[in-house]
Design a protein around this motif. Structure first.
Motif, mmCIF file in Angstrom:
data_model
loop_
_atom_site.group_PDB
_atom_site.id
_atom_site.type_symbol
_atom_site.label_atom_id
_atom_site.label_comp_id
_atom_site.label_asym_id
_atom_site.label_seq_id
_atom_site.Cartn_x
_atom_site.Cartn_y
_atom_site.Cartn_z
ATOM 1 N N TYR A 13 0.835 -1.205 0.000
ATOM 2 C CA TYR A 13 0.000 0.000 0.000
ATOM 3 C C TYR A 13 0.868 1.253 0.000
ATOM 4 N N ALA A 14 1.921 1.228 0.774
ATOM 5 C CA ALA A 14 2.828 2.380 0.827
ATOM 6 C C ALA A 14 3.486 2.603 -0.532
ATOM 7 N N ILE A 15 3.831 1.520 -1.200
ATOM 8 C CA ILE A 15 4.438 1.652 -2.532
ATOM 9 C C ILE A 15 3.466 2.331 -3.490
ATOM 10 N N PHE A 16 2.190 1.967 -3.402
ATOM 11 C CA PHE A 16 1.194 2.636 -4.253
ATOM 12 C C PHE A 16 1.055 4.113 -3.895
ATOM 13 N N VAL A 17 1.217 4.456 -2.624
ATOM 14 C CA VAL A 17 1.175 5.872 -2.233
ATOM 15 C C VAL A 17 2.367 6.610 -2.838
ATOM 16 N N TYR A 18 3.543 5.979 -2.853
ATOM 17 C CA TYR A 18 4.705 6.602 -3.485
ATOM 18 C C TYR A 18 4.433 6.837 -4.972
ATOM 19 N N MET A 19 3.791 5.864 -5.611
ATOM 20 C CA MET A 19 3.448 6.017 -7.034
ATOM 21 C C MET A 19 2.451 7.162 -7.232
ATOM 22 N N TYR A 20 1.491 7.259 -6.341
ATOM 23 C CA TYR A 20 0.512 8.349 -6.386
ATOM 24 C C TYR A 20 1.225 9.693 -6.230
ATOM 25 N N SER A 21 2.208 9.744 -5.343
ATOM 26 C CA SER A 21 2.946 10.991 -5.150
ATOM 27 C C SER A 21 3.759 11.339 -6.399
ATOM 28 N N PHE A 22 4.248 10.333 -7.097
ATOM 29 C CA PHE A 22 4.959 10.570 -8.354
ATOM 30 C C PHE A 22 4.019 11.194 -9.385
ATOM 31 N N VAL A 23 2.797 10.683 -9.470
ATOM 32 C CA VAL A 23 1.798 11.240 -10.384
ATOM 33 C C VAL A 23 1.530 12.702 -10.027
ATOM 34 N N MET A 24 1.374 12.977 -8.733
ATOM 35 C CA MET A 24 1.105 14.339 -8.282
ATOM 36 C C MET A 24 2.257 15.277 -8.657
ATOM 37 N N PRO A 69 10.808 15.773 0.499
ATOM 38 C CA PRO A 69 11.804 14.857 1.078
ATOM 39 C C PRO A 69 11.503 14.476 2.528
ATOM 40 N N GLN A 70 11.088 15.443 3.331
ATOM 41 C CA GLN A 70 10.770 15.150 4.722
ATOM 42 C C GLN A 70 9.561 14.223 4.804
ATOM 43 N N TRP A 71 8.547 14.494 3.976
ATOM 44 C CA TRP A 71 7.369 13.628 3.963
ATOM 45 C C TRP A 71 7.766 12.199 3.590
ATOM 46 N N LEU A 72 8.620 12.046 2.584
ATOM 47 C CA LEU A 72 9.053 10.709 2.170
ATOM 48 C C LEU A 72 9.714 9.942 3.311
ATOM 49 N N VAL A 73 10.580 10.615 4.045
ATOM 50 C CA VAL A 73 11.273 9.955 5.156
ATOM 51 C C VAL A 73 10.271 9.486 6.212
ATOM 52 N N PHE A 74 9.410 10.395 6.663
ATOM 53 C CA PHE A 74 8.448 10.028 7.706
ATOM 54 C C PHE A 74 7.422 9.022 7.194
ATOM 55 N N GLN A 75 7.022 9.153 5.940
ATOM 56 C CA GLN A 75 6.085 8.200 5.345
ATOM 57 C C GLN A 75 6.690 6.794 5.364
ATOM 58 N N THR A 76 7.951 6.694 5.003
ATOM 59 C CA THR A 76 8.606 5.389 4.953
ATOM 60 C C THR A 76 8.784 4.794 6.337
ATOM 61 N N ILE A 77 9.267 5.577 7.279
ATOM 62 C CA ILE A 77 9.443 5.077 8.645
ATOM 63 C C ILE A 77 8.110 4.594 9.198
ATOM 64 N N ALA A 78 7.074 5.398 9.054
ATOM 65 C CA ALA A 78 5.749 5.039 9.566
ATOM 66 C C ALA A 78 5.223 3.775 8.891
ATOM 67 N N ALA A 79 5.413 3.674 7.577
ATOM 68 C CA ALA A 79 4.880 2.535 6.824
ATOM 69 C C ALA A 79 5.590 1.231 7.145
ATOM 70 N N LEU A 80 6.810 1.297 7.638
ATOM 71 C CA LEU A 80 7.518 0.063 8.001
ATOM 72 C C LEU A 80 6.874 -0.630 9.202
ATOM 73 N N GLU A 81 6.248 0.137 10.068
ATOM 74 C CA GLU A 81 5.598 -0.432 11.261
ATOM 75 C C GLU A 81 4.071 -0.411 11.139
ATOM 76 N N TYR A 82 3.545 0.614 10.503
ATOM 77 C CA TYR A 82 2.084 0.798 10.396
ATOM 78 C C TYR A 82 1.713 1.017 8.915
ATOM 79 N N PRO A 83 1.883 0.019 8.072
ATOM 80 C CA PRO A 83 1.729 0.255 6.633
ATOM 81 C C PRO A 83 0.347 0.734 6.190
ATOM 82 N N VAL A 84 -0.707 0.216 6.771
ATOM 83 C CA VAL A 84 -2.039 0.609 6.319
ATOM 84 C C VAL A 84 -2.378 2.020 6.784
ATOM 85 N N VAL A 85 -2.154 2.311 8.052
ATOM 86 C CA VAL A 85 -2.457 3.647 8.584
ATOM 87 C C VAL A 85 -1.583 4.691 7.894
#
Length: 140
Positions: A13-24, A69-85
């Protein structure tokens, strides 16, 4: 090493969010390119002395790049433990950047605040990242 053994099951799910951010980001970039052509603002000029609308389109893109860049870092850290949220929060943030930009594109900079709901997404992943850090430190 198999990726499925390293990342949490729902990290997709997080990977799809990264893809969505690429589209944006691509969309915002194309809008700046189109505005450059429309208003005659040549590279490397960042802002126009004459075209306020161009400046608003440029700022919407630039501001997003400033926080990405800051969002990417926090998004990744959060998704490693809480991927859906984290993914839900990521979708909120990315979607808010469209709202932010569309508000800015009106030429009234105050309308960029239409994207203010994105703070839910960014502060959410920051809080989840703090939780991950505290777990790693054995505090939680």
């Amino acid at each position: 090493m198999v990726v499925e053994n390293v990342l949490p099951a729902n990290f997709g799910y997080a990977i799809f969010v990264y893809m969505y951010s690429f589209v944006m980001l691509t969309y915002l970039g194309f809008k700046v390119g189109g505005a450059r052509k429309k208003f005659g603002v040549k590279y490397p000029t960042m802002y126009s002395d004459k075209e306020q609308i161009f400046n608003c389109i440029q700022r919407a893109h630039q501001n997003t790049l400033e926080v990405y860049p800051q969002w990417l870092v926090f998004q990744t850290i959060a998704a490693l433990e809480y991927p859906v949220v984290a993914s839900v929060l990521g979708v909120i943030w990315v979607t808010s950047r469209f709202s932010y930009a569309w508000g800015y594109y009106t030429g009234d900079p105050a309308k960029r605040m239409r994207g203010a709901y994105g703070y839910i997404g960014v502060f959410g992943v920051i809080i989840l990242s703090i939780s991950v850090a505290l777990k790693l430190l054995g505090v939680l």
